[in-house]
Design a protein around this motif. Structure first.
Motif, PDB file in Angstrom:
ATOM      1  N   GLU A  76      -4.407   0.226   6.623  1.00  0.00           N
ATOM      2  CA  GLU A  76      -5.593   0.043   7.457  1.00  0.00           C
ATOM      3  C   GLU A  76      -5.256   0.071   8.948  1.00  0.00           C
ATOM      4  N   ALA A 126      -6.071  -3.766   2.958  1.00  0.00           N
ATOM      5  CA  ALA A 126      -7.455  -4.104   3.289  1.00  0.00           C
ATOM      6  C   ALA A 126      -7.758  -5.505   2.786  1.00  0.00           C
ATOM      7  N   ASN A 152      -1.924   4.050  -3.663  1.00  0.00           N
ATOM      8  CA  ASN A 152      -1.623   3.632  -2.296  1.00  0.00           C
ATOM      9  C   ASN A 152      -0.186   3.150  -2.106  1.00  0.00           C
ATOM     10  N   ARG A 184      -9.507   4.612  -1.328  1.00  0.00           N
ATOM     11  CA  ARG A 184     -10.435   3.516  -1.587  1.00  0.00           C
ATOM     12  C   ARG A 184     -11.037   3.607  -2.988  1.00  0.00           C
TER      13      ARG A 184
END
Length: 209
Positions: A76, A126, A152, A184
């Motif tokens: 992020e 996040a 990720n 996401r």
């Protein structure tokens, strides 16, 4: 004889400054904001180079002349990428070099004051996400107990364990993550060149975010 008058008039007593609880809290927040701002300014002022991952290269060395630290910043942040920082850089410097954090970054999951080491990968998670990439810590395996690959945190080798994902396609997935930040949703894989609905359907139950 009349009493002598004082040569100077006594100064009135100074009023005492009283801070209520609300004022004290406000003052504390101002001090904290100033400290955070100083950290960001320190990071922005640190000589830094960005390394292009598409065939380009850095053309200048950090000011300390010793080669600096190479750090890979993901997650992020505004501009994920590979950066060269000063040898004494801290995590706040790496985040500032990457353009700062995004609004949903979980800064409680990282230690902004931690000193960096050469060659490490920093992943800013996040809010509410599993800590699959605590900044600079030893990253857990990208393949969970359920056998699913975390998109990720996966390396190229991890991605190549997926059905019909070879070296070239695995690299495209890494490139997309590098340029756009964390996945996401599993459906974000459709934005990776070479991955269509049919290919995604074959590995949907083998990946997670």
């Amino acid at each position: 004889m009349p009493a002598s008058q004082p040569s100077e008039q006594e100064a009135p007593p100074r009023p005492r400054l009283r801070l209520g609880i609300g004022a004290a809290v406000t003052l504390g927040l101002v001090v904290l904001s100033a400290a955070v701002g100083w950290g960001i300014l320190r990071g922005q002022s640190t000589p830094v180079d960005a390394i292009s991952l598409k065939g380009g290269s850095s053309t200048s060395a950090p000011a300390d002349g010793n080669g600096g630290l190479y750090v890979h910043v993901l997650g992020e942040v505004e501009h994920p990428g590979l950066y060269i920082l000063e040898a004494d850089a801290r995590l706040v410097d790496a985040l500032a070099a990457a353009g700062g954090t995004r609004e949903d970054a979980d800064l409680q999951a990282v230690n902004l004051a931690r000193a960096l080491t050469d060659g490490e990968q920093i992943i800013v998670p996040a809010k509410g996400a599993a800590s699959g990439g605590a900044a600079g810590a030893t990253a857990p395996s990208a393949i969970g107990a359920d056998g699913k690959v975390d998109l990720n945190a996966a390396t190229q080798d991890d991605l190549e364990t997926l059905p019909r994902i070879g070296p070239a396609l695995a690299q495209r997935i890494l490139d997309w993550r590098e340029e756009n930040g964390r996945f996401r949703a599993v459906d974000d894989l459709l934005a990776v060149p070479g991955i269509g609905d049919k290919l995604l359907a074959g590995m949907r139950d083998k990946v997670r975010v």
